[in-house]
Design an enzyme around this catalytic site. Structure first.
Site, short mmCIF file in Angstrom:
data_model
loop_
_atom_site.label_atom_id
_atom_site.label_comp_id
_atom_site.label_asym_id
_atom_site.label_seq_id
_atom_site.Cartn_x
_atom_site.Cartn_y
_atom_site.Cartn_z
N LYS A 21 -11.25 13.48 40.06
CA LYS A 21 -10.80 14.85 40.26
C LYS A 21 -9.33 14.81 40.61
O LYS A 21 -8.88 13.98 41.39
CB LYS A 21 -11.60 15.47 41.41
CG LYS A 21 -11.40 16.92 41.62
CD LYS A 21 -12.36 17.36 42.72
CE LYS A 21 -12.37 18.85 42.90
NZ LYS A 21 -13.35 19.22 43.94
N GLY A 53 -7.83 19.40 37.15
CA GLY A 53 -9.10 19.26 36.47
C GLY A 53 -10.01 18.22 37.09
O GLY A 53 -9.61 17.44 37.95
N LYS A 58 -13.42 16.51 30.46
CA LYS A 58 -12.49 17.07 31.45
C LYS A 58 -12.51 18.59 31.38
O LYS A 58 -12.40 19.17 30.30
CB LYS A 58 -11.07 16.55 31.21
CG LYS A 58 -10.09 16.97 32.30
CD LYS A 58 -8.78 16.22 32.20
CE LYS A 58 -7.87 16.57 33.35
NZ LYS A 58 -6.62 15.79 33.32
N ASP A 77 4.16 11.05 34.75
CA ASP A 77 3.30 10.73 35.90
C ASP A 77 2.73 9.33 35.75
O ASP A 77 1.57 9.08 36.07
CB ASP A 77 2.18 11.77 36.02
CG ASP A 77 1.47 11.72 37.38
OD1 ASP A 77 2.07 11.23 38.36
OD2 ASP A 77 0.30 12.16 37.45
#
Length: 180
Positions: A21, A25, A42, A145
């Site tokens: 998690k 999402g 997802k 990321d």
């Protein structure tokens, strides 16, 4: 397309337990009934569904990920709206561990991990991540990321860059850079 005499499937996926998690999402284990395979499924978190900006970001993640066809980038199989009216996308389910968990075990001196992940193997894994990121850059996509938690090492040793939710379109690398 259904076999002769069969009715079309009403529900394509059987959703299983939550695997992970994030802020936008949740990823569940799921079974694709049409193709008879396990996938990662997802969906937007319920609190994020009402906000258009999160829906747009979620759809962008699915579409950008699906356009990146590379052995070290998790493939996306499907995008749609489920029977619960929630937007979802299905992707390869990677059975393994996130790189951050592997690094924690190595720092903790776990003998099994020290034996399984010597420095040459870790460097080879890093090289695979670099190849995936370079490929994405040549296609005009910046991950934004990239961290050990978003890199999975599968049970067969495959290395996959995951979670393209913060990805952004950039100008593709110059043609000569692709040929290096």
């Amino acid at each position: 397309m259904p076999d002769r005499g069969e009715r079309p499937l009403v529900q394509r996926y059987v959703i299983g337990p939550e695997l992970a998690k994030g802020g936008v999402g949740a990823i569940h284990s799921a079974r694709d009934l049409a193709l008879h395979r396990d996938v990662a499924y997802k969906v937007l978190l319920p609190l994020r569904e009402a906000e258009e900006s999160y829906r747009v970001r979620f759809l962008r993640e699915a579409r950008l990920s699906a356009q990146l066809q590379h052995p070290n980038i998790v493939p996306v199989y499907d995008l749609g709206v489920g029977p619960d009216e929630r937007v979802f996308f299905a992707m390869k389910r990677v059975d393994g561990r996130a790189l951050d968990a592997i690094l924690r075990s190595l720092r903790g001196g776990d003998e099994e991990f020290v034996a399984k992940f010597p420095l040459p193997r870790l460097l080879a894994m890093f090289g695979q991540v670099c190849q995936a990121v370079h490929y994405a850059h040549t296609r005009g996509v910046l991950h934004r990321d990239l961290k050990p938690a978003n890199i999975m090492v599968g049970s067969l040793g495959e290395v996959l860059v995951m979670d393209w939710g913060l990805a952004k379109r950039i100008p593709p690398l110059a043609r000569h850079a692709r040929e290096l």
